[in-house]
Design an enzyme around this catalytic site. Structure first.
Site, PDB file in Angstrom:
ATOM      1  N   LYS A  73       0.826  -1.221   0.000  1.00  0.00           N
ATOM      2  CA  LYS A  73       0.000   0.000   0.000  1.00  0.00           C
ATOM      3  C   LYS A  73       0.858   1.268   0.000  1.00  0.00           C
ATOM      4  O   LYS A  73       0.594   2.184  -0.779  1.00  0.00           O
ATOM      5  CB  LYS A  73      -0.929  -0.017   1.213  1.00  0.00           C
ATOM      6  CG  LYS A  73      -1.831   1.204   1.340  1.00  0.00           C
ATOM      7  CD  LYS A  73      -3.030   0.964   2.201  1.00  0.00           C
ATOM      8  CE  LYS A  73      -2.789   0.216   3.468  1.00  0.00           C
ATOM      9  NZ  LYS A  73      -1.780   0.781   4.356  1.00  0.00           N
ATOM     10  N   THR A  75       3.991   1.563  -0.931  1.00  0.00           N
ATOM     11  CA  THR A  75       4.699   1.585  -2.210  1.00  0.00           C
ATOM     12  C   THR A  75       3.797   2.140  -3.309  1.00  0.00           C
ATOM     13  O   THR A  75       4.220   2.956  -4.134  1.00  0.00           O
ATOM     14  CB  THR A  75       5.182   0.171  -2.577  1.00  0.00           C
ATOM     15  OG1 THR A  75       6.042  -0.315  -1.538  1.00  0.00           O
ATOM     16  CG2 THR A  75       5.929   0.167  -3.891  1.00  0.00           C
ATOM     17  N   ARG A  96       2.419   8.123   7.056  1.00  0.00           N
ATOM     18  CA  ARG A  96       2.681   8.205   8.494  1.00  0.00           C
ATOM     19  C   ARG A  96       4.158   7.953   8.809  1.00  0.00           C
ATOM     20  O   ARG A  96       4.865   7.339   8.028  1.00  0.00           O
ATOM     21  CB  ARG A  96       1.824   7.168   9.231  1.00  0.00           C
ATOM     22  CG  ARG A  96       0.337   7.468   9.212  1.00  0.00           C
ATOM     23  CD  ARG A  96      -0.475   6.265   9.632  1.00  0.00           C
ATOM     24  NE  ARG A  96      -0.325   5.177   8.674  1.00  0.00           N
ATOM     25  CZ  ARG A  96      -0.574   3.903   8.934  1.00  0.00           C
ATOM     26  NH1 ARG A  96      -0.976   3.545  10.141  1.00  0.00           N
ATOM     27  NH2 ARG A  96      -0.432   2.992   8.009  1.00  0.00           N
ATOM     28  N   LYS A 107       7.004  -6.415  10.891  1.00  0.00           N
ATOM     29  CA  LYS A 107       6.460  -5.761   9.706  1.00  0.00           C
ATOM     30  C   LYS A 107       7.525  -4.989   8.929  1.00  0.00           C
ATOM     31  O   LYS A 107       7.436  -4.831   7.717  1.00  0.00           O
ATOM     32  CB  LYS A 107       5.323  -4.815  10.121  1.00  0.00           C
ATOM     33  CG  LYS A 107       4.585  -4.155   8.965  1.00  0.00           C
ATOM     34  CD  LYS A 107       3.409  -3.340   9.492  1.00  0.00           C
ATOM     35  CE  LYS A 107       2.659  -2.657   8.355  1.00  0.00           C
ATOM     36  NZ  LYS A 107       3.424  -1.535   7.786  1.00  0.00           N
ATOM     37  N   ALA A 275      -3.533   1.633  12.570  1.00  0.00           N
ATOM     38  CA  ALA A 275      -4.945   1.576  12.187  1.00  0.00           C
ATOM     39  C   ALA A 275      -5.691   0.439  12.867  1.00  0.00           C
ATOM     40  O   ALA A 275      -6.922   0.410  12.834  1.00  0.00           O
ATOM     41  CB  ALA A 275      -5.079   1.437  10.677  1.00  0.00           C
ATOM     42  N   PHE A 303      -3.695  -0.471   6.925  1.00  0.00           N
ATOM     43  CA  PHE A 303      -4.328  -1.776   6.734  1.00  0.00           C
ATOM     44  C   PHE A 303      -5.463  -1.713   5.709  1.00  0.00           C
ATOM     45  O   PHE A 303      -5.392  -0.924   4.760  1.00  0.00           O
ATOM     46  CB  PHE A 303      -4.777  -2.352   8.077  1.00  0.00           C
ATOM     47  CG  PHE A 303      -3.635  -2.572   9.032  1.00  0.00           C
ATOM     48  CD1 PHE A 303      -2.536  -3.346   8.669  1.00  0.00           C
ATOM     49  CD2 PHE A 303      -3.626  -1.988  10.287  1.00  0.00           C
ATOM     50  CE1 PHE A 303      -1.466  -3.539   9.535  1.00  0.00           C
ATOM     51  CE2 PHE A 303      -2.555  -2.176  11.165  1.00  0.00           C
ATOM     52  CZ  PHE A 303      -1.486  -2.956  10.788  1.00  0.00           C
ATOM     53  N   PHE A 383       3.032  -8.877  -9.540  1.00  0.00           N
ATOM     54  CA  PHE A 383       4.191  -9.697  -9.217  1.00  0.00           C
ATOM     55  C   PHE A 383       4.567 -10.530 -10.446  1.00  0.00           C
ATOM     56  O   PHE A 383       3.698 -10.839 -11.285  1.00  0.00           O
ATOM     57  CB  PHE A 383       3.882 -10.626  -8.041  1.00  0.00           C
ATOM     58  CG  PHE A 383       4.011  -9.968  -6.686  1.00  0.00           C
ATOM     59  CD1 PHE A 383       5.062 -10.288  -5.847  1.00  0.00           C
ATOM     60  CD2 PHE A 383       3.088  -9.023  -6.260  1.00  0.00           C
ATOM     61  CE1 PHE A 383       5.192  -9.688  -4.598  1.00  0.00           C
ATOM     62  CE2 PHE A 383       3.207  -8.411  -5.021  1.00  0.00           C
ATOM     63  CZ  PHE A 383       4.265  -8.752  -4.186  1.00  0.00           C
ATOM     64  N   TRP A 411       6.856  -0.694  -7.970  1.00  0.00           N
ATOM     65  CA  TRP A 411       8.020  -1.200  -7.242  1.00  0.00           C
ATOM     66  C   TRP A 411       9.209  -1.332  -8.190  1.00  0.00           C
ATOM     67  O   TRP A 411      10.320  -0.913  -7.881  1.00  0.00           O
ATOM     68  CB  TRP A 411       7.723  -2.550  -6.601  1.00  0.00           C
ATOM     69  CG  TRP A 411       8.806  -3.026  -5.659  1.00  0.00           C
ATOM     70  CD1 TRP A 411       8.852  -2.863  -4.312  1.00  0.00           C
ATOM     71  CD2 TRP A 411      10.026  -3.709  -6.017  1.00  0.00           C
ATOM     72  NE1 TRP A 411      10.013  -3.396  -3.795  1.00  0.00           N
ATOM     73  CE2 TRP A 411      10.755  -3.920  -4.818  1.00  0.00           C
ATOM     74  CE3 TRP A 411      10.577  -4.154  -7.216  1.00  0.00           C
ATOM     75  CZ2 TRP A 411      11.987  -4.565  -4.793  1.00  0.00           C
ATOM     76  CZ3 TRP A 411      11.816  -4.785  -7.193  1.00  0.00           C
ATOM     77  CH2 TRP A 411      12.511  -4.987  -5.994  1.00  0.00           C
TER      78      TRP A 411
END
Length: 557
Positions: A73, A75, A96, A107, A275, A303, A383, A411
């Site tokens: 998210k 990225t 954030r 994470k 979140a 999230f 991907f 990415w």
């Protein structure tokens, strides 16, 4: 050929002086407070200068329910802003500030990835400009003042068993969840049970992210309820006398931070509430400022759409008078197959059946955004293992639900990989929409909680523990029923049970506790087994993070 890691890409990037980045938004050097060459705080004078400017388009980035397969998210947020710049739009973004807890836990950091990152990546993921430390200090100053009040005669008649203000630290440390303080004799304070939360769960963090300026922040801090007297009366930070001192500690932290993406797009990074246990959005100040300085302003909420997006729309937009133009929902074929029952080790092979089953999760998030009257664009974070048949299936199902779809390759390709997504977002943002909130503040707390649970999560209803019922009764006696609702819930499921993937049905949400955050302006309904102090995993990221003799950091991601 070895693919470079995120940190290697960031370390090899050419950074532009932050004064040049600021000029892209019309911010002058004397309106910046520099933290070295590549990061700065923006002076409050900028807002006073631009507050009457028209707003740009506000674009929210959210996602499907997270899985170990990853969604990307942040990225995508960075890549979308770079993509918009590629097609000639004046864009900026806000995300954030990363917490040290996830950075050294499981994470990892939160600065994007690949060629869609905000930089300097190491600074952002570590101490940055010290905002989280200032929040920790302000919070714990209030804690110290509470215990000093008990020690010095307890003139406020505080019941030491009903002090609800805990301490915080910005690390995952499960051993601090429940502690006893004041041991060792009379000189060391009044013994009592308490505990620690992670800093990002602090009400001070929530207040910093919702305050419009320093005086609003101080007024909100005054309203924080820290405990209750023996006869059940609320005791606030104003009663303790700590509001002014706490505000002093936050006088710099309240100013938005400005950095850049790998492609030189201005990026605000300010505030870091989770979140799943808080409201999950960057600061209102950064958002309002970015909207005045940009044609397109991109921000994310933590999230899935059931958590951060719901809180962004129901809490932040309501308090800040914001109206989003469109919402991006990030999904991956890999994650959708996990929601369809595949294991992480089985995601490389084509599986249209699992993908079709997992699509129910994405469908629910699309429906949730539609419930707010907003158009959505699904960004498929591509991907290498995704097949054409799988991508076609996702596109077909999304279009049937009225959501446009774009492949995102940000990415690997940076802004170039986000051009299709940027164009779809521009189209969506031009559509007429009818933004509405999910509930009215005048509804009872239970009505608001049950609206979120049934409409957003798809629950049959809500159950309340005896403790939650007592909490709600106390909140009613204090006249705080009209506050908004901030749900604390697992991020791994639409339900409050992390094991229920996809789109579960027939479940009830259990509220075990309701915390009053009077300064922030909401009630925190804690559900299931969600914790406000996370713990480290068996193999935390801290095991891989290191620094060499030249000061070069490795293992940070």
């Amino acid at each position: 050929m070895r693919v470079p890691s995120d940190i290697e890409i960031a370390q090899n990037a050419e950074l532009h002086p932050i004064v040049e980045i600021a000029q892209k938004l019309g911010i002058e050097e004397d309106e910046l407070e520099l933290y070295g060459k590549y990061k700065a705080k923006v002076s409050p004078e900028v807002w006073e200068r631009v507050k009457d400017n028209p707003d740009g388009k506000l674009i929210l980035v959210t996602a499907i329910t997270p899985t170990p397969a990853g969604e990307g998210k942040t990225t995508t947020t960075v890549g979308l802003a770079q993509g918009l710049a590629k097609i000639g739009k004046k864009a900026s973004l806000a995300i954030r500030e990363p917490s040290l807890g996830p950075s050294f836990g499981i994470k990892g950091g939160a600065a994007g990835g690949g060629y869609s990152q905000v930089i300097p990546m190491e600074d952002i993921n570590l101490h940055f400009t010290g905002d989280l430390h200032a929040i920790t200090s302000a919070h714990n100053l209030i804690s110290a003042m509470i215990d000093n009040s008990l020690q010095q005669g307890n003139e406020l008649n505080l019941d030491s068993r009903r002090i609800v203000w805990r301490r915080v630290v910005d690390l995952n440390d499960r051993a601090l969840r429940s502690v006893i303080i004041g041991l060792g004799g009379k000189a060391n304070g009044v013994p009592r049970e308490t505990g620690f939360d992670i800093t990002v769960a602090s009400e001070i963090m929530a207040i910093l992210c919702l305050a419009t300026d320093l005086m609003d922040l101080k007024d909100r801090i005054k309203k924080i309820v820290v405990g209750y007297t023996y006869d059940g009366q609320a005791v606030t930070v104003e009663d303790i006398g700590a509001a002014g001192s706490a505000a002093v500690l936050l006088k710099d932290a309240i100013k938005p931070n400005l950095v850049q993406t790998l492609e030189g797009v201005p990026a605000f990074i300010h505030g870091g509430p989770f979140a799943n246990i808080a409201h999950g959005c960057n600061s209102l100040q950064a958002t309002r400022l970015g909207l005045k300085l940009s044609e397109y302003f991109i921000t994310e909420a933590g999230f899935g759409a059931d958590l951060g997006a719901e809180k962004f729309l129901d809490i932040k937009c309501r308090m800040g008078g914001l109206t989003p133009s469109a919402v991006v929902i990030v999904a991956t074929v890999r994650a959708l197959k996990m929601h369809g029952g595949r294991k992480k080790t089985e995601l490389a092979r084509e599986d249209l059946d699992a993908l079709s089953k997992g699509m129910t999760n994405l469908e629910k998030h699309i429906e949730n955004i539609a419930a707010f009257g907003l158009p959505s664009v699904v960004a498929i974070n591509r991907f290498p293992t995704d097949t054409e048949a799988e991508l076609a299936l996702v596109k077909e199902k999304c279009e049937k639900l009225g959501a446009s779809v774009a492949l995102s390759e940000v990415w690997e390709k940076g802004g170039e990989g986000g051009i299709e997504l940027a164009e779809k977002v521009v189209q969506a943002a031009e559509k007429e929409s009818s933004f509405v909130y999910l509930y009215k503040p005048s509804m009872s707390p239970k009505e608001k909680i049950e609206t979120i649970a049934t409409v957003v999560y798809g629950a049959e209803g809500v159950k309340y523990t005896d403790q939650a019922e007592k909490d709600l009764a106390q909140i009613h006696e204090l006249g705080k029923d009209d506050l908004l609702i901030c749900m604390a819930k697992t991020q791994y499921s639409l339900s409050d049970n992390p094991a229920l993937l996809g789109r579960p049905s027939g479940f009830f949400v259990t509220v075990r506790e309701v915390r009053l955050s009077a300064g922030a302006g909401f009630l925190v309904a804690i559900t299931g087994s969600v914790m406000t102090m996370p713990g480290l995993p068996k193999k935390p990221a801290a095991l891989s993070i290191d620094i060499d003799e030249k000061g070069r950091i490795s293992g940070l991601f």
